[in-house]
Scaffold this motif. Structure first.
Motif, PDB file in Angstrom:
ATOM      1  N   ARG A   1      48.839  58.574  -3.625  1.00  0.00           N
ATOM      2  CA  ARG A   1      48.399  58.535  -1.431  1.00  0.00           C
ATOM      3  C   ARG A   1      47.613  57.461  -1.730  1.00  0.00           C
ATOM      4  O   ARG A   1      47.160  56.760  -0.903  1.00  0.00           O
ATOM      5  CB  ARG A   1      48.378  59.799  -1.255  1.00  0.00           C
ATOM      6  N   ILE A   2      46.756  57.230  -2.702  1.00  0.00           N
ATOM      7  CA  ILE A   2      45.145  56.377  -2.828  1.00  0.00           C
ATOM      8  C   ILE A   2      46.361  55.202  -2.927  1.00  0.00           C
ATOM      9  O   ILE A   2      46.026  53.788  -2.261  1.00  0.00           O
ATOM     10  CB  ILE A   2      44.440  56.633  -3.709  1.00  0.00           C
TER      11      ILE A   2
ATOM     12  N   LEU B   1      47.062  63.049  -5.312  1.00  0.00           N
ATOM     13  CA  LEU B   1      45.884  62.421  -4.911  1.00  0.00           C
ATOM     14  C   LEU B   1      46.356  60.960  -5.171  1.00  0.00           C
ATOM     15  O   LEU B   1      46.492  59.853  -4.886  1.00  0.00           O
ATOM     16  CB  LEU B   1      45.351  62.888  -5.871  1.00  0.00           C
TER      17      LEU B   1
ATOM     18  N   MET C   1      40.320  61.946   0.336  1.00  0.00           N
ATOM     19  CA  MET C   1      41.430  62.192   1.424  1.00  0.00           C
ATOM     20  C   MET C   1      40.584  61.496   2.694  1.00  0.00           C
ATOM     21  O   MET C   1      39.898  60.068   3.403  1.00  0.00           O
ATOM     22  CB  MET C   1      42.278  63.193   1.921  1.00  0.00           C
TER      23      MET C   1
ATOM     24  N   SER D   1      48.053  53.517  -0.011  1.00  0.00           N
ATOM     25  CA  SER D   1      46.981  53.384   1.041  1.00  0.00           C
ATOM     26  C   SER D   1      46.495  51.193   0.470  1.00  0.00           C
ATOM     27  O   SER D   1      45.744  50.991   1.264  1.00  0.00           O
ATOM     28  CB  SER D   1      45.526  53.892   1.466  1.00  0.00           C
TER      29      SER D   1
ATOM     30  N   HIS E   1      39.825  57.383   4.098  1.00  0.00           N
ATOM     31  CA  HIS E   1      39.783  57.328   4.755  1.00  0.00           C
ATOM     32  C   HIS E   1      38.945  56.572   6.069  1.00  0.00           C
ATOM     33  O   HIS E   1      38.248  55.428   6.590  1.00  0.00           O
ATOM     34  CB  HIS E   1      40.239  58.678   6.347  1.00  0.00           C
TER      35      HIS E   1
END
Length: 243
Positions: A112-113, A109, A86, A116, A90
């Protein structure tokens, strides 16, 4: 500053769920996707079970990240890897991640990646749970990376299921004459099944796999831009009409 060509990738290895013996081949695979600017392996390096990793870490300039197991039954290694991922996400410098593990704990994970807008390549054994496989853009089973010839068929799919998948891909990518560019077929297959890989069936290339299917036919075409190069098209063989 020199310009670097290629997607910048972070390779994050769950050493508790990966084998040091295949890391060299794995990094060669990663090189086909982009440039591994971050290479980290997570585990409790004080334990005897990870002693075999030492040479691999040195040979491939992989940074070992120490994570003690504070509580029995809790995987602190997973948490450390996720937190670092994470932070890297970012940071905004990377184009994608390579997650090396057969553990379903990394499913969220990977999701979530991808949310983005970054690419996720997963690497794990055939036992990897389907949710983690599906959460990645592409998933490579590490059995096919072992040294030597391509492994025998690893897929649980029956020949009928494979043919069905190939027919669906060809139909989705076909032009009006029924022929489909093989590159587009391959992309369609991976989008619908991130773990699709000709090597899972014992073939090094998709072209070899489709040539081996008696119900399909392949057409080799020369390109107008370069007469010395060729591209492959594939279609399902027309069904024979009864006499």
């Amino acid at each position: 500053m020199a310009q670097i060509d290629g997607m910048l990738l972070a390779v994050l290895i769950d050493a508790d769920n990966a084998q040091a013996a295949i890391i060299g081949e794995l990094l060669n695979e990663v090189a086909a996707f982009g440039i591994a600017t971050v290479k980290r392996a997570y585990g409790d390096w004080t334990t005897p079970s990870l002693a075999g990793w030492k040479k691999t870490l040195h040979d491939h300039a992989i940074q070992p990240i120490q994570q003690f197991q504070y509580t029995t039954g809790k995987n602190a290694t997973d948490s450390a890897l996720i937190i670092d991922a994470m932070d890297l996400l970012h940071g905004g410098r990377l184009g994608g991640f390579c997650l090396v593990s057969s553990d379903s704990d990394f499913t969220r994970l990977a999701t979530r990646i991808r949310e983005s807008g970054l690419v996720v390549y997963g690497f794990g054994e055939k036992k990897t749970p389907k949710p983690f496989v599906a959460a990645c853009n592409r998933f490579i089973y590490t059995e096919v990376l072992r040294k030597g010839d391509v492994a025998p068929t690893l897929e649980a799919e029956s020949p009928q299921a494979l043919i069905k998948s190939l027919r669906e891909a060809i139909a989705a990518c076909a032009e009006d004459d029924g022929w489909a560019f093989l590159g587009s077929v391959g992309q369609w297959l991976v989008k619908n099944d991130p773990a699709f890989d000709p090597r899972n069936f014992g073939y090094k290339k998709l072209g070899e796999l489709v040539r081996a299917q008696k119900v399909l036919e392949v057409d080799v075409r020369r390109t107008s831009e370069n007469p010395n190069s060729s591209i492959l098209y594939v279609r399902a063989k027309p069904s024979k009409k009864p006499a």
